[in-house]
Design a protein around this motif. Structure first.
Motif, PDB file in Angstrom:
ATOM      1  N   UNK A  39     -46.249 -69.321  32.021  1.00 13.40           N
ATOM      2  CA  UNK A  39     -45.508 -68.607  33.066  1.00 13.40           C
ATOM      3  C   UNK A  39     -45.733 -69.282  34.403  1.00 13.40           C
ATOM      4  N   UNK A  40     -44.766 -69.143  35.264  1.00 10.96           N
ATOM      5  CA  UNK A  40     -44.904 -69.652  36.629  1.00 10.96           C
ATOM      6  C   UNK A  40     -45.728 -68.654  37.412  1.00 10.96           C
ATOM      7  N   UNK A  41     -46.571 -69.151  38.307  1.00 10.53           N
ATOM      8  CA  UNK A  41     -47.298 -68.217  39.165  1.00 10.53           C
ATOM      9  C   UNK A  41     -47.219 -68.660  40.617  1.00 10.53           C
ATOM     10  N   UNK A  46     -48.547 -64.011  38.218  1.00  9.35           N
ATOM     11  CA  UNK A  46     -47.496 -64.470  37.290  1.00  9.35           C
ATOM     12  C   UNK A  46     -46.145 -63.947  37.746  1.00  9.35           C
ATOM     13  N   UNK A  47     -45.144 -64.822  37.744  1.00  6.28           N
ATOM     14  CA  UNK A  47     -43.839 -64.401  38.255  1.00  6.28           C
ATOM     15  C   UNK A  47     -42.816 -64.231  37.113  1.00  6.28           C
ATOM     16  N   UNK A  48     -42.713 -65.263  36.271  1.00  8.46           N
ATOM     17  CA  UNK A  48     -41.829 -65.146  35.116  1.00  8.46           C
ATOM     18  C   UNK A  48     -42.245 -66.174  34.068  1.00  8.46           C
ATOM     19  N   UNK A  49     -41.980 -65.883  32.775  1.00  9.07           N
ATOM     20  CA  UNK A  49     -42.334 -66.823  31.710  1.00  9.07           C
ATOM     21  C   UNK A  49     -41.407 -68.035  31.739  1.00  9.07           C
ATOM     22  N   UNK A  50     -41.933 -69.184  31.325  1.00 10.28           N
ATOM     23  CA  UNK A  50     -41.124 -70.397  31.322  1.00 10.28           C
ATOM     24  C   UNK A  50     -40.747 -70.785  29.890  1.00 10.28           C
ATOM     25  N   UNK A  89     -45.736 -58.177  29.113  1.00  8.64           N
ATOM     26  CA  UNK A  89     -44.935 -57.849  30.293  1.00  8.64           C
ATOM     27  C   UNK A  89     -45.605 -58.320  31.590  1.00  8.64           C
ATOM     28  N   UNK A  90     -46.929 -58.453  31.571  1.00  9.16           N
ATOM     29  CA  UNK A  90     -47.624 -58.847  32.821  1.00  9.16           C
ATOM     30  C   UNK A  90     -47.220 -60.230  33.298  1.00  9.16           C
ATOM     31  N   UNK A  91     -46.608 -61.025  32.396  1.00  8.47           N
ATOM     32  CA  UNK A  91     -46.159 -62.341  32.857  1.00  8.47           C
ATOM     33  C   UNK A  91     -44.974 -62.223  33.822  1.00  8.47           C
ATOM     34  N   UNK A  92     -44.445 -60.999  33.949  1.00  6.02           N
ATOM     35  CA  UNK A  92     -43.360 -60.727  34.901  1.00  6.02           C
ATOM     36  C   UNK A  92     -43.856 -59.996  36.144  1.00  6.02           C
ATOM     37  N   UNK A  93     -45.160 -59.734  36.249  1.00  7.22           N
ATOM     38  CA  UNK A  93     -45.623 -58.807  37.301  1.00  7.22           C
ATOM     39  C   UNK A  93     -45.191 -59.206  38.705  1.00  7.22           C
ATOM     40  N   UNK A  94     -45.217 -60.510  38.995  1.00  3.42           N
ATOM     41  CA  UNK A  94     -44.797 -60.958  40.321  1.00  3.42           C
ATOM     42  C   UNK A  94     -43.335 -60.646  40.588  1.00  3.42           C
ATOM     43  N   UNK A  95     -42.524 -60.798  39.520  1.00  2.00           N
ATOM     44  CA  UNK A  95     -41.088 -60.526  39.646  1.00  2.00           C
ATOM     45  C   UNK A  95     -40.867 -59.054  39.988  1.00  2.00           C
ATOM     46  N   UNK A 100     -39.670 -54.792  43.843  1.00  2.00           N
ATOM     47  CA  UNK A 100     -40.124 -53.583  44.540  1.00  2.00           C
ATOM     48  C   UNK A 100     -40.090 -53.795  46.056  1.00  2.00           C
ATOM     49  N   UNK A 101     -40.572 -54.948  46.494  1.00  2.00           N
ATOM     50  CA  UNK A 101     -40.583 -55.249  47.931  1.00  2.00           C
ATOM     51  C   UNK A 101     -39.163 -55.322  48.488  1.00  2.00           C
ATOM     52  N   UNK A 102     -38.281 -55.936  47.683  1.00  2.00           N
ATOM     53  CA  UNK A 102     -36.885 -56.103  48.075  1.00  2.00           C
ATOM     54  C   UNK A 102     -36.219 -54.733  48.259  1.00  2.00           C
ATOM     55  N   UNK A 103     -36.465 -53.830  47.302  1.00  2.00           N
ATOM     56  CA  UNK A 103     -35.888 -52.479  47.367  1.00  2.00           C
ATOM     57  C   UNK A 103     -36.462 -51.737  48.575  1.00  2.00           C
ATOM     58  N   UNK A 104     -37.784 -51.866  48.769  1.00  2.00           N
ATOM     59  CA  UNK A 104     -38.436 -51.201  49.906  1.00  2.00           C
ATOM     60  C   UNK A 104     -37.839 -51.693  51.224  1.00  2.00           C
ATOM     61  N   UNK A 105     -37.623 -53.004  51.312  1.00  2.00           N
ATOM     62  CA  UNK A 105     -37.046 -53.587  52.529  1.00  2.00           C
ATOM     63  C   UNK A 105     -35.632 -53.060  52.745  1.00  2.00           C
ATOM     64  N   UNK A 106     -34.879 -52.917  51.650  1.00  2.00           N
ATOM     65  CA  UNK A 106     -33.520 -52.383  51.707  1.00  2.00           C
ATOM     66  C   UNK A 106     -33.511 -50.965  52.255  1.00  2.00           C
TER      67      UNK A 106
END
Ligand code: ZN
Length: 202
Positions: A39-41, A46-50, A89-95, A100-106
């Protein structure tokens, strides 16, 4: 400092069928396929699996093979195992975090706009209006009095070239003592035309 990278996690394994024999010791049905997913980090989150990677190991003689070293029959089995093994699923945690941050900012942005509309409808002495001047500079004006149809503003004597730096000129001593009256209608038009770009209330 490493900001971005990739790491690999073990995600599962499965033993081969009895028809598969080790090409090293000829033992049948003792091959284990192990699946890894990288996964990319970013900052170790971890942001997403590669991609997934598979290796086989004979439980009898410990001989290992990479995917491309496997026989066609093994590859076929291993491919199925690879597809069946779901990564965690934790390999997506950053995503999820970014979403979540994007929605909060919205939400924060929408609240800001709702507040502004409210400020516009019910002006109060002390409200600060940021606006764009005719020669594309930025300045502020401050409400000192509100009547039924009009608002009376003190203009800031200073202008600044960037809207993000307006706070630098929003100082008590910069406001002229003289007040200018605008009808509430004019203020609304200036807001709709994006001449007034921001309204702040203490
Ligand atoms: Zn073997």
């Amino acid at each position: 400092m490493i900001i971005f990278g990739s790491r690999t996690a073990y995600i599962g394994s499965k033993i081969s069928s009895n028809s598969i024999s080790c090409n090293h010791c000829q033992t049948k049905g003792q091959i284990t396929y192990s699946i890894f997913r990288s996964h990319a980090h970013i900052f170790w989150i971890p942001v997403f699996p590669i991609r997934k990677k598979a290796v086989s190991e004979c439980q009898h003689c410990k001989h290992t093979l990479s995917f491309k070293e496997m026989s066609a029959e093994m590859k076929k089995e291993c491919h199925t195992v690879k597809q069946e093994t779901k990564g965690p699923i934790w390999q997506f945690s950053g995503l999820f975090l970014f979403i979540a941050l994007f929605i909060a900012a919205g939400f924060a942005g929408r609240n800001d706009k709702e507040n502004e509309t409210q400020y516009l409808l019910t002006p109060l002495a002390g409200d600060i209006y940021d606006y764009k001047t005719e020669d594309s500079q930025y300045s502020t004006m401050r409400i000192i009095h509100v009547s039924k149809d009009s608002v009376y503003m003190q203009l800031n004597d200073y202008e600044i070239g960037r809207s993000s730096k307006i706070y630098k000129i929003d100082k008590e001593e910069n406001y002229s003592k003289k007040a200018y009256g605008y009808s509430k209608e004019e203020i609304k038009t200036m807001y709709d035309q994006k001449i007034i770009i921001d309204i702040d209330r203490e």
